[in-house]
Design a protein around this motif. Structure first.
Motif, PDB file in Angstrom:
ATOM      1  N   ALA A  22      10.284   3.151   1.756  1.00  0.00           N
ATOM      2  CA  ALA A  22       9.155   3.135   0.822  1.00  0.00           C
ATOM      3  C   ALA A  22       9.293   2.009  -0.190  1.00  0.00           C
ATOM      4  O   ALA A  22       8.301   1.355  -0.555  1.00  0.00           O
ATOM      5  CB  ALA A  22       9.052   4.482   0.113  1.00  0.00           C
ATOM      6  N   ALA A  23      10.525   1.758  -0.639  1.00  0.00           N
ATOM      7  CA  ALA A  23      10.752   0.677  -1.599  1.00  0.00           C
ATOM      8  C   ALA A  23      10.493  -0.681  -0.955  1.00  0.00           C
ATOM      9  O   ALA A  23       9.828  -1.549  -1.544  1.00  0.00           O
ATOM     10  CB  ALA A  23      12.175   0.747  -2.130  1.00  0.00           C
ATOM     11  N   ALA A  24      10.995  -0.864   0.260  1.00  0.00           N
ATOM     12  CA  ALA A  24      10.844  -2.157   0.937  1.00  0.00           C
ATOM     13  C   ALA A  24       9.389  -2.435   1.300  1.00  0.00           C
ATOM     14  O   ALA A  24       8.844  -3.512   1.001  1.00  0.00           O
ATOM     15  CB  ALA A  24      11.724  -2.188   2.187  1.00  0.00           C
ATOM     16  N   VAL A  25       8.753  -1.467   1.945  1.00  0.00           N
ATOM     17  CA  VAL A  25       7.350  -1.649   2.353  1.00  0.00           C
ATOM     18  C   VAL A  25       6.464  -1.771   1.114  1.00  0.00           C
ATOM     19  O   VAL A  25       5.570  -2.616   1.050  1.00  0.00           O
ATOM     20  CB  VAL A  25       6.901  -0.480   3.242  1.00  0.00           C
ATOM     21  N   TRP A  40       7.709  -0.484  -9.608  1.00  0.00           N
ATOM     22  CA  TRP A  40       8.926  -0.424  -8.796  1.00  0.00           C
ATOM     23  C   TRP A  40       8.692   0.591  -7.683  1.00  0.00           C
ATOM     24  O   TRP A  40       9.126   1.733  -7.780  1.00  0.00           O
ATOM     25  CB  TRP A  40      10.134  -0.038  -9.649  1.00  0.00           C
ATOM     26  N   PRO A  41       7.953   0.195  -6.631  1.00  0.00           N
ATOM     27  CA  PRO A  41       7.576   1.142  -5.579  1.00  0.00           C
ATOM     28  C   PRO A  41       8.788   1.896  -5.025  1.00  0.00           C
ATOM     29  O   PRO A  41       9.851   1.292  -4.854  1.00  0.00           O
ATOM     30  CB  PRO A  41       6.960   0.242  -4.503  1.00  0.00           C
ATOM     31  N   GLY A 343      -2.810   5.135   3.332  1.00  0.00           N
ATOM     32  CA  GLY A 343      -1.880   4.970   4.443  1.00  0.00           C
ATOM     33  C   GLY A 343      -0.440   4.748   4.016  1.00  0.00           C
ATOM     34  O   GLY A 343       0.488   5.061   4.763  1.00  0.00           O
ATOM     35  N   TYR A 344      -0.230   4.217   2.817  1.00  0.00           N
ATOM     36  CA  TYR A 344       1.124   4.079   2.284  1.00  0.00           C
ATOM     37  C   TYR A 344       1.541   5.329   1.527  1.00  0.00           C
ATOM     38  O   TYR A 344       2.610   5.895   1.766  1.00  0.00           O
ATOM     39  CB  TYR A 344       1.196   2.863   1.354  1.00  0.00           C
ATOM     40  N   TRP A 345       0.688   5.807   0.620  1.00  0.00           N
ATOM     41  CA  TRP A 345       1.095   6.875  -0.272  1.00  0.00           C
ATOM     42  C   TRP A 345       1.236   8.215   0.413  1.00  0.00           C
ATOM     43  O   TRP A 345       1.987   9.082  -0.059  1.00  0.00           O
ATOM     44  CB  TRP A 345       0.126   6.969  -1.456  1.00  0.00           C
ATOM     45  N   ALA A 348       4.811   7.781   1.267  1.00  0.00           N
ATOM     46  CA  ALA A 348       5.647   7.322   0.156  1.00  0.00           C
ATOM     47  C   ALA A 348       5.693   8.357  -0.975  1.00  0.00           C
ATOM     48  O   ALA A 348       6.662   8.396  -1.742  1.00  0.00           O
ATOM     49  CB  ALA A 348       5.136   5.988  -0.369  1.00  0.00           C
ATOM     50  N   ASN A 349       4.644   9.181  -1.105  1.00  0.00           N
ATOM     51  CA  ASN A 349       4.705  10.288  -2.059  1.00  0.00           C
ATOM     52  C   ASN A 349       5.933  11.158  -1.820  1.00  0.00           C
ATOM     53  O   ASN A 349       6.549  11.676  -2.748  1.00  0.00           O
ATOM     54  CB  ASN A 349       3.461  11.165  -1.931  1.00  0.00           C
ATOM     55  N   LEU A 350       6.271  11.341  -0.552  1.00  0.00           N
ATOM     56  CA  LEU A 350       7.426  12.171  -0.205  1.00  0.00           C
ATOM     57  C   LEU A 350       8.720  11.483  -0.629  1.00  0.00           C
ATOM     58  O   LEU A 350       9.699  12.148  -0.986  1.00  0.00           O
ATOM     59  CB  LEU A 350       7.432  12.478   1.283  1.00  0.00           C
ATOM     60  N   ALA A 351       8.723  10.163  -0.608  1.00  0.00           N
ATOM     61  CA  ALA A 351       9.885   9.427  -1.120  1.00  0.00           C
ATOM     62  C   ALA A 351      10.017   9.633  -2.625  1.00  0.00           C
ATOM     63  O   ALA A 351      11.128   9.772  -3.150  1.00  0.00           O
ATOM     64  CB  ALA A 351       9.751   7.939  -0.795  1.00  0.00           C
ATOM     65  N   CYS A 352       8.891   9.670  -3.344  1.00  0.00           N
ATOM     66  CA  CYS A 352       8.936   9.989  -4.771  1.00  0.00           C
ATOM     67  C   CYS A 352       9.542  11.367  -4.989  1.00  0.00           C
ATOM     68  O   CYS A 352      10.304  11.584  -5.942  1.00  0.00           O
ATOM     69  CB  CYS A 352       7.528   9.958  -5.368  1.00  0.00           C
ATOM     70  N   THR A 353       9.218  12.291  -4.108  1.00  0.00           N
ATOM     71  CA  THR A 353       9.731  13.656  -4.232  1.00  0.00           C
ATOM     72  C   THR A 353      11.244  13.694  -4.075  1.00  0.00           C
ATOM     73  O   THR A 353      11.923  14.505  -4.719  1.00  0.00           O
ATOM     74  CB  THR A 353       9.062  14.573  -3.196  1.00  0.00           C
TER      75      THR A 353
END
Length: 450
Positions: A22-25, A40-41, A343-345, A348-353
């Motif tokens: 998620a950070a890289a993409v 800072w994605p 399509g990203y979030w 990527a929301n799960l990465a935030c979790t």
């Protein structure tokens, strides 16, 4: 290394890989067109390594909980354990917030341009402000509300207005209120877990609730307050369905569920967690027997009676929840929500979790799935059902597209009910250390937006 531990580590590694991806993409997308609207994605944060007055205390709390937490949780009497867990969570959250200093870490947080304290002066006449609330939600409307006021039901704003009216004015009092109330969610979750499952699992979960990485955001956003209200609603419902003064606990649970719906639209999904508690209350379990074998009053009528109170009061005062939500959807897509790519979030929301629940919870969720699949002993299965209902609610929130980004704070109420899955883990001290390291790194390397 046994097979279960190896699989736990695989689950934690998969969570870490999700974060790295998620950070890289996200960095690539943000550099290309800026559509993510985060610094800072996938987090709303900026890279700013720093230390502060809270650093020594945060490290000390982490070391103490890792070293002594599991043993104390196993042997303390129940009520002292509840207070000790809350005290540790309070110390942990205050320490992390103070890494950024008193002003930037606490007093300023709820005073910025998108926050609740910006509109206190417009609520001198609360009924009039509530009647007029929906006229200021859309961006094109006159004197449109800042993002957080527009994005939440009026109960959230009214809370801070009432704090101001009783003399607790300014960002310092608001921040202290959020931290103090927000950290009580640890006690609520422990009460519910013990009531619905058993004492052993609740005690194993206690250190993980005290040292949750979520504390980074509980200490800096109103969502920490929302977390506590929702958590106590569930805890009281658990008490009601297991025969603990079901009339009063059912009524109080309904009152808090009603308030929860007027703090955040997305928290209506706590209905799924409530349904899981009602389901578990109908399963055979020793705690469901009232003393002397007398019938337990059904809590549902009292729950529903309590549930009606807050909506009735706000409706009588002129606030239209449904109309406000309809306009919010439009406002959401007028702002960052209309730019941020689904399509990203959606993943990527799960990465935030992962940042708020930590690697231990990733491993705990793996064990939860195993417990559900194999239908192991009753208390473990009950806990797995509660955690699974929470995960389902979170996934529905994710799929809705109404939480694109910033879920490290928005999903705090759900995160607290995923953390008890850590009770399934072995080697508690190692997992607690991993949780603490994650929180300390985030708080010292990044300047979070909340």
């Amino acid at each position: 290394m046994n097979r279960d531990l190896r699989r736990d580590l695989y689950a934690a590694a998969a969570a870490a890989l999700l974060v790295v991806t998620a950070a890289a993409v996200g960095t690539g997308i943000e550099h290309r067109n800026g559509s993510l609207r985060v610094g800072w994605p996938p987090l709303l944060a900026t890279w700013e390594p720093h230390v502060g007055p809270g650093t020594p205390a945060a490290i000390a709390v982490a070391v103490a909980v890792v070293a002594y937490g599991p043993a104390l949780a196993a042997r303390l009497p129940w009520r002292p354990l509840l207070l000790a867990t809350w005290g540790a969570a309070l110390a942990w959250t205050w320490s992390l917030a103070l890494v950024d200093g008193w002003y930037r870490g606490i007093a300023q947080q709820l005073t910025t341009r998108n926050e609740y304290l910006q509109v206190i002066g417009r609520f001198n006449d609360i009924p009039s402000a509530l009647r007029d609330f929906t006229h200021h939600i859309l961006i094109g409307s006159p004197d449109n509300w800042p993002a957080h006021i527009a994005g939440h039901p009026a109960g959230a704003t009214v809370t801070f207005v009432l704090l101001d009216h009783i003399g607790l004015r300014g960002g310092g009092w608001a921040g202290a209120f959020v931290i103090t109330v927000g950290t009580t969610a640890t006690m609520a979750v422990l009460i519910a877990v013990r009531t619905l499952t058993d004492d052993h699992l609740a005690r194993r979960a206690a250190p993980f609730l005290a040292l949750a990485p979520a504390a980074v955001w509980v200490g800096t956003s109103a969502d920490g307050y929302f977390t506590a209200v929702a958590a106590w609603a569930v805890a009281l419902l658990a008490l009601a369905v297991t025969g603990h003064h079901p009339r009063w606990t059912g009524l109080a649970s309904g009152l808090l569920f009603g308030l929860t719906a007027y703090l955040s639209y997305g928290l209506t999904l706590f209905a799924l967690i409530a349904a899981a508690v009602l389901l578990l209350g109908g399963l055979p379990h020793s705690r469901l027997r009232s003393s002397g074998g007398t019938p337990i009053p059904r809590p549902l009528p009292f729950l529903l009676a309590g549930l009606a109170v807050v909506p009735a009061v706000f409706t009588a005062l002129g606030f239209n929840w449904w109309e406000a939500y309809r306009l919010l959807v439009t406002r959401y897509y007028q702002g960052a929500g209309g730019v941020r790519p689904y399509g990203y979030w959606v993943w990527a929301n799960l990465a935030c979790t992962v940042f708020i629940v930590g690697p231990a919870t990733a491993a705990g969720l793996r064990r939860t799935a195993t417990t559900l699949t194999h239908r192991t002993q009753a208390p473990a299965f009950r806990l797995a059902v509660l955690v699974a209902a929470t995960l389902l609610a979170l996934l529905i929130a994710d799929a809705s597209g109404m939480s694109k980004a910033e879920t490290e704070r928005i999903w705090l109420p759900f995160a607290m009910w995923l953390l008890p899955s850590c009770a399934f883990l072995t080697g508690a001290r190692g997992w607690l250390a991993a949780q603490a390291v994650l929180a300390l790194l985030v708080n010292h390397l990044l300047l979070t937006g909340w």
